[in-house]
Each structure stands twice: as C-alpha cells, then as structure tokens.
Design a protein around this motif. Structure first.
Motif, mmCIF file in Angstrom:
data_model
loop_
_atom_site.group_PDB
_atom_site.id
_atom_site.type_symbol
_atom_site.label_atom_id
_atom_site.label_comp_id
_atom_site.label_asym_id
_atom_site.label_seq_id
_atom_site.Cartn_x
_atom_site.Cartn_y
_atom_site.Cartn_z
ATOM 1 N N LEU A 53 29.996 -16.201 -36.839
ATOM 2 C CA LEU A 53 30.421 -15.593 -35.572
ATOM 3 C C LEU A 53 31.626 -14.690 -35.788
ATOM 4 C CD1 LEU A 53 30.200 -18.735 -33.239
ATOM 5 C CD2 LEU A 53 28.397 -17.081 -33.786
ATOM 6 N N ASP A 54 31.479 -13.423 -35.456
ATOM 7 C CA ASP A 54 32.562 -12.454 -35.562
ATOM 8 C C ASP A 54 32.591 -11.638 -34.277
ATOM 9 O OD1 ASP A 54 34.443 -10.554 -36.144
ATOM 10 O OD2 ASP A 54 33.383 -9.699 -37.866
ATOM 11 N N PHE A 55 33.562 -11.923 -33.422
ATOM 12 C CA PHE A 55 33.655 -11.260 -32.125
ATOM 13 C C PHE A 55 34.637 -10.096 -32.139
ATOM 14 C CE2 PHE A 55 32.696 -15.648 -30.011
ATOM 15 C CZ PHE A 55 31.402 -15.598 -30.522
ATOM 16 N N SER A 56 34.909 -9.542 -33.287
ATOM 17 C CA SER A 56 35.858 -8.433 -33.412
ATOM 18 C C SER A 56 35.518 -7.302 -32.442
ATOM 19 C CB SER A 56 35.840 -7.877 -34.838
ATOM 20 O OG SER A 56 36.266 -8.851 -35.752
ATOM 21 N N ASP A 57 36.552 -6.734 -31.846
ATOM 22 C CA ASP A 57 36.450 -5.598 -30.915
ATOM 23 C C ASP A 57 35.804 -5.977 -29.583
ATOM 24 O OD1 ASP A 57 37.540 -3.876 -32.895
ATOM 25 O OD2 ASP A 57 35.546 -3.653 -33.790
ATOM 26 N N SER A 58 35.568 -7.251 -29.350
ATOM 27 C CA SER A 58 34.967 -7.672 -28.079
ATOM 28 C C SER A 58 36.036 -7.808 -26.996
ATOM 29 C CB SER A 58 34.253 -9.014 -28.239
ATOM 30 O OG SER A 58 33.197 -8.923 -29.164
ATOM 31 N N ASP A 59 35.766 -7.209 -25.851
ATOM 32 C CA ASP A 59 36.645 -7.395 -24.696
ATOM 33 C C ASP A 59 36.318 -8.689 -23.973
ATOM 34 O OD1 ASP A 59 38.076 -4.726 -24.659
ATOM 35 O OD2 ASP A 59 35.994 -4.057 -24.541
ATOM 36 N N ALA A 60 35.031 -9.046 -23.995
ATOM 37 C CA ALA A 60 34.587 -10.249 -23.294
ATOM 38 C C ALA A 60 33.460 -10.929 -24.065
ATOM 39 C CB ALA A 60 34.110 -9.893 -21.887
ATOM 40 N N VAL A 61 33.375 -12.249 -23.883
ATOM 41 C CA VAL A 61 32.305 -13.049 -24.477
ATOM 42 C C VAL A 61 31.588 -13.791 -23.354
ATOM 43 C CG1 VAL A 61 31.782 -15.077 -25.897
ATOM 44 C CG2 VAL A 61 33.381 -13.336 -26.734
ATOM 45 N N PHE A 62 30.263 -13.699 -23.368
ATOM 46 C CA PHE A 62 29.432 -14.446 -22.428
ATOM 47 C C PHE A 62 28.715 -15.519 -23.232
ATOM 48 C CE2 PHE A 62 25.155 -14.563 -20.139
ATOM 49 C CZ PHE A 62 25.588 -15.519 -19.242
ATOM 50 N N HIS A 63 28.944 -16.783 -22.869
ATOM 51 C CA HIS A 63 28.442 -17.884 -23.686
ATOM 52 C C HIS A 63 27.623 -18.872 -22.870
ATOM 53 C CE1 HIS A 63 28.128 -21.077 -26.560
ATOM 54 N NE2 HIS A 63 29.014 -21.854 -25.962
ATOM 55 N N ILE A 64 26.529 -19.327 -23.481
ATOM 56 C CA ILE A 64 25.697 -20.390 -22.925
ATOM 57 C C ILE A 64 25.650 -21.511 -23.940
ATOM 58 C CG2 ILE A 64 23.381 -21.015 -22.148
ATOM 59 C CD1 ILE A 64 23.631 -17.495 -22.227
ATOM 60 N N THR A 65 26.010 -22.723 -23.547
ATOM 61 C CA THR A 65 25.868 -23.864 -24.447
ATOM 62 C C THR A 65 24.382 -24.163 -24.599
ATOM 63 O OG1 THR A 65 27.950 -24.771 -23.603
ATOM 64 C CG2 THR A 65 26.548 -26.242 -24.897
ATOM 65 N N PRO A 66 23.817 -23.986 -25.798
ATOM 66 C CA PRO A 66 22.368 -24.149 -25.942
ATOM 67 C C PRO A 66 21.937 -25.594 -25.759
ATOM 68 C CG PRO A 66 23.401 -23.886 -28.093
ATOM 69 C CD PRO A 66 24.475 -23.641 -27.075
ATOM 70 N N PRO A 67 20.745 -25.817 -25.210
ATOM 71 C CA PRO A 67 20.244 -27.189 -25.067
ATOM 72 C C PRO A 67 20.017 -27.806 -26.435
ATOM 73 C CG PRO A 67 18.505 -25.606 -24.615
ATOM 74 C CD PRO A 67 19.779 -24.823 -24.719
ATOM 75 N N PHE A 68 20.133 -29.124 -26.494
ATOM 76 C CA PHE A 68 20.002 -29.836 -27.772
ATOM 77 C C PHE A 68 19.028 -30.987 -27.597
ATOM 78 C CE2 PHE A 68 21.453 -33.186 -30.747
ATOM 79 C CZ PHE A 68 21.303 -32.492 -31.943
ATOM 80 N N PHE A 69 18.021 -31.045 -28.482
ATOM 81 C CA PHE A 69 17.001 -32.081 -28.374
ATOM 82 C C PHE A 69 16.832 -32.839 -29.692
ATOM 83 C CE2 PHE A 69 15.778 -28.616 -25.443
ATOM 84 C CZ PHE A 69 15.914 -29.306 -24.250
ATOM 85 N N GLY A 70 17.926 -32.973 -30.442
ATOM 86 C CA GLY A 70 17.878 -33.683 -31.714
ATOM 87 C C GLY A 70 18.038 -35.178 -31.537
ATOM 88 N N ASN A 71 18.352 -35.858 -32.625
ATOM 89 C CA ASN A 71 18.457 -37.319 -32.618
ATOM 90 C C ASN A 71 19.894 -37.815 -32.490
ATOM 91 O OD1 ASN A 71 15.640 -38.025 -32.932
ATOM 92 N ND2 ASN A 71 15.795 -37.178 -35.001
ATOM 93 N N SER A 72 20.815 -36.921 -32.120
ATOM 94 C CA SER A 72 22.204 -37.321 -31.923
ATOM 95 C C SER A 72 22.660 -36.883 -30.535
ATOM 96 C CB SER A 72 23.093 -36.712 -33.010
ATOM 97 O OG SER A 72 23.011 -35.300 -33.014
ATOM 98 N N SER A 73 23.910 -37.130 -30.226
ATOM 99 C CA SER A 73 24.430 -36.880 -28.888
ATOM 100 C C SER A 73 24.497 -35.390 -28.553
ATOM 101 C CB SER A 73 25.829 -37.492 -28.759
ATOM 102 O OG SER A 73 26.473 -37.009 -27.605
#
Length: 297
Positions: free
Chosen positions: A62-82
């Motif tokens: 992840l390299d957000f250089s020169d970004s004025d803003a970041v739009f983020h979504i926490t991705p869904p997780f369906f693995g075997n841990s929390s």
C-alpha cells in the motif's frame, strides 16, 4: 484532487468510483486490486483512473503517496479465524499507509451499530476499524450504513425453487436498509469534501439509511410483484439462526453472523439503541428498484 480507493473491487467501491469519475472537478482516482484482471473495463478506459495491484492484508503493498483522500471499505472475511482480528490487521495497514502519505481525509464505510463494543457480532469488525482508524488522518469520516438492500440477492438461488429465506423476524419487524449506489454516492461526496470543515469533531460519524425501513413482509411482497410469481417466504426464527449460519460459514464466522442478526431483532441492542450515532443522512433508492436489478426485471 487525488483519491485512493482501497480495496476497489467491492460493489460499494465501484459505485463510489463511478460517481467520482463523473464529477466535474475531474479528480484522479487510484484503485487497489489484489487481481488486476478484475478491474472493470469502464474504469480502465477512463483517463482519470489508475489501477494498482495491492492487498490490504499486506501493508507493504500500500502506497498512498500524493493522495488527498482515502476511501476505505473493510473487506468481509470468511476464513477460520476471527473477522474482528482480521479487521484490526487490515485497518492497521491502511492507517500506516494513510499516515505515511500525510493524507488529509479518510472516509470509511462502516455499519449501523459500530459504536458498540459488544453484542453485535460481525458488526464488531466495523467497530474495530473505527477504533483503529479514528486518528488516521486530520479528517476522518465514518459512514454507518444500514442493512444493504443488495443482501437480499443472496436468496436468488432459492427463487427458482419458489421460496425465499428471511432472517428478519417477525414479519412486521422493520429494519433500516440502504442501496449500494446510495452508499457510493454519499461516500463520494464525503471524499470530494476533503479540506472543508467537518460538521463535528474528527472522527465524525453519521448513520446512512434508505428512504424508509422495510419489513420481511414488505420484501416478500416486492419480490412477488417484481417476479410476477407466488413465492413462499420461509422464516428463520431467532432460535434457528445459529444452525442457519453454521450451514453456510466456518464456525467462528457463523457465530459472528448469527449474533449480528440477533442484534437487530426486537428487544436486542440495535433495536433498543440506547447510544444513537446522532446525525442521519438518507439515500433515495427504494428497495423495489434494487430487487428489479437483482432479478433482471
């Protein structure tokens, strides 16, 4: 203005990107994908869009250089841990990249009930993301969305057999719902407002709801009207939720989803809601429009 969308593959991200690329201010948009083959052709063809390979699970990508803003979504997780622990790791990676690049604003797609640190199951992933990202940038916005209308699309496979499951009980219990395109438009507007004062202190949170709440009875009626067919509505009562989700997800994830579902039923924490967010914004898309798109009507 330069905007980074991470990850860019979820439907909410795609909806926001479409709004951003159509904006007359012509912002440049960088979208992060684990697999560049999944970049939509409409984005590839746009002069203001850049697709970058990266993974929120790997902070080094992840390299957000020169970004004025970041739009983020926490991705869904369906693995075997929390899923909560996964949300924490992902959020720490995004936070580190945001701070390193001195990004001015971060906008997070969160959930109704993310203000609670207990009793909400999978929504605790959003709570954890908010805890970690609260000081990731000078301007942080949490968009706490209602139940996604598009979630009803998970029942399309059973429609061919003439029935639809619902875990929203009883039939007349209302729930706030919101369409993905309204989430995208709202979040895009928050991103484009970077540099303008927030209505409250950072992090600033608000609820995002559709034009009206819906019940399972409403959903059933809309599906029958849109398809022109008689559909059996099969209720998954509260006491059956654990087994229902256990048949779909790994054990740990199933437990989180069952608790989340219970949390918005009558008398539960999100129904009683003793700690409301405060500010509320509303989308305009009705559930009927979303169902029509889901079934191809």
């Amino acid at each position: 203005m330069h905007i980074t969308v991470v990850p860019a593959s979820p439907k909410t991200a795609q909806a926001a990107i479409r709004v951003l690329l159509a904006d007359p201010s012509h912002p440049t948009v960088r979208g992060y994908y684990r697999d560049l083959a999944k970049v939509p052709a409409e984005f590839k063809a746009h002069a203001c869009f850049e697709a970058v390979q990266g993974d929120v699970d790997d902070g080094a990508t992840l390299d957000f250089s020169d970004s004025d803003a970041v739009f983020h979504i926490t991705p869904p997780f369906f693995g075997n841990s929390s899923p909560v622990e996964h949300a924490r790791r992902v959020s720490e990676n995004v936070k580190a990249a945001t701070k390193k690049a001195s990004v001015q604003r971060l906008v997070l797609v969160s959930s109704m009930g993310a203000q609670y640190d207990h009793g909400t199951g999978e929504i605790l992933s959003n709570h954890e993301a908010e805890v970690v990202l609260g000081d990731a940038a000078p301007e942080v916005v949490f968009v706490r969305c209602g139940f996604f209308m598009e979630n009803w699309g998970m029942g399309l496979e059973t429609l061919a057999a003439g029935f639809l499951h619902t875990t929203l009980t009883p039939l007349d219990h209302p729930l706030q719902m919101i369409a993905v395109k309204d989430i995208g438009a709202t979040c895009a507007a928050e991103v484009l407002a970077t540099g303008t004062p927030l209505p409250g202190s950072s992090p600033y949170a608000f609820d995002l709801q559709g034009p009206r709440p819906y019940t399972s009875a409403d959903v059933h009626k809309i599906f029958e009207e849109v398809t022109g067919k008689s559909i059996e509505l099969r209720l998954v009562e509260k006491e059956a939720l654990d087994d229902f989700y256990a048949a779909v997800f790994p054990p740990v994830v199933a437990a989180y989803y069952a608790e989340m579902n219970k949390s918005y039923l009558p008398g539960a924490i999100l129904h009683v809601d003793p700690q409301p967010t405060g500010a509320t914004k509303y989308g305009t898309t009705e559930l009927r429009e979303v169902v029509e798109q889901l079934v191809g009507a």
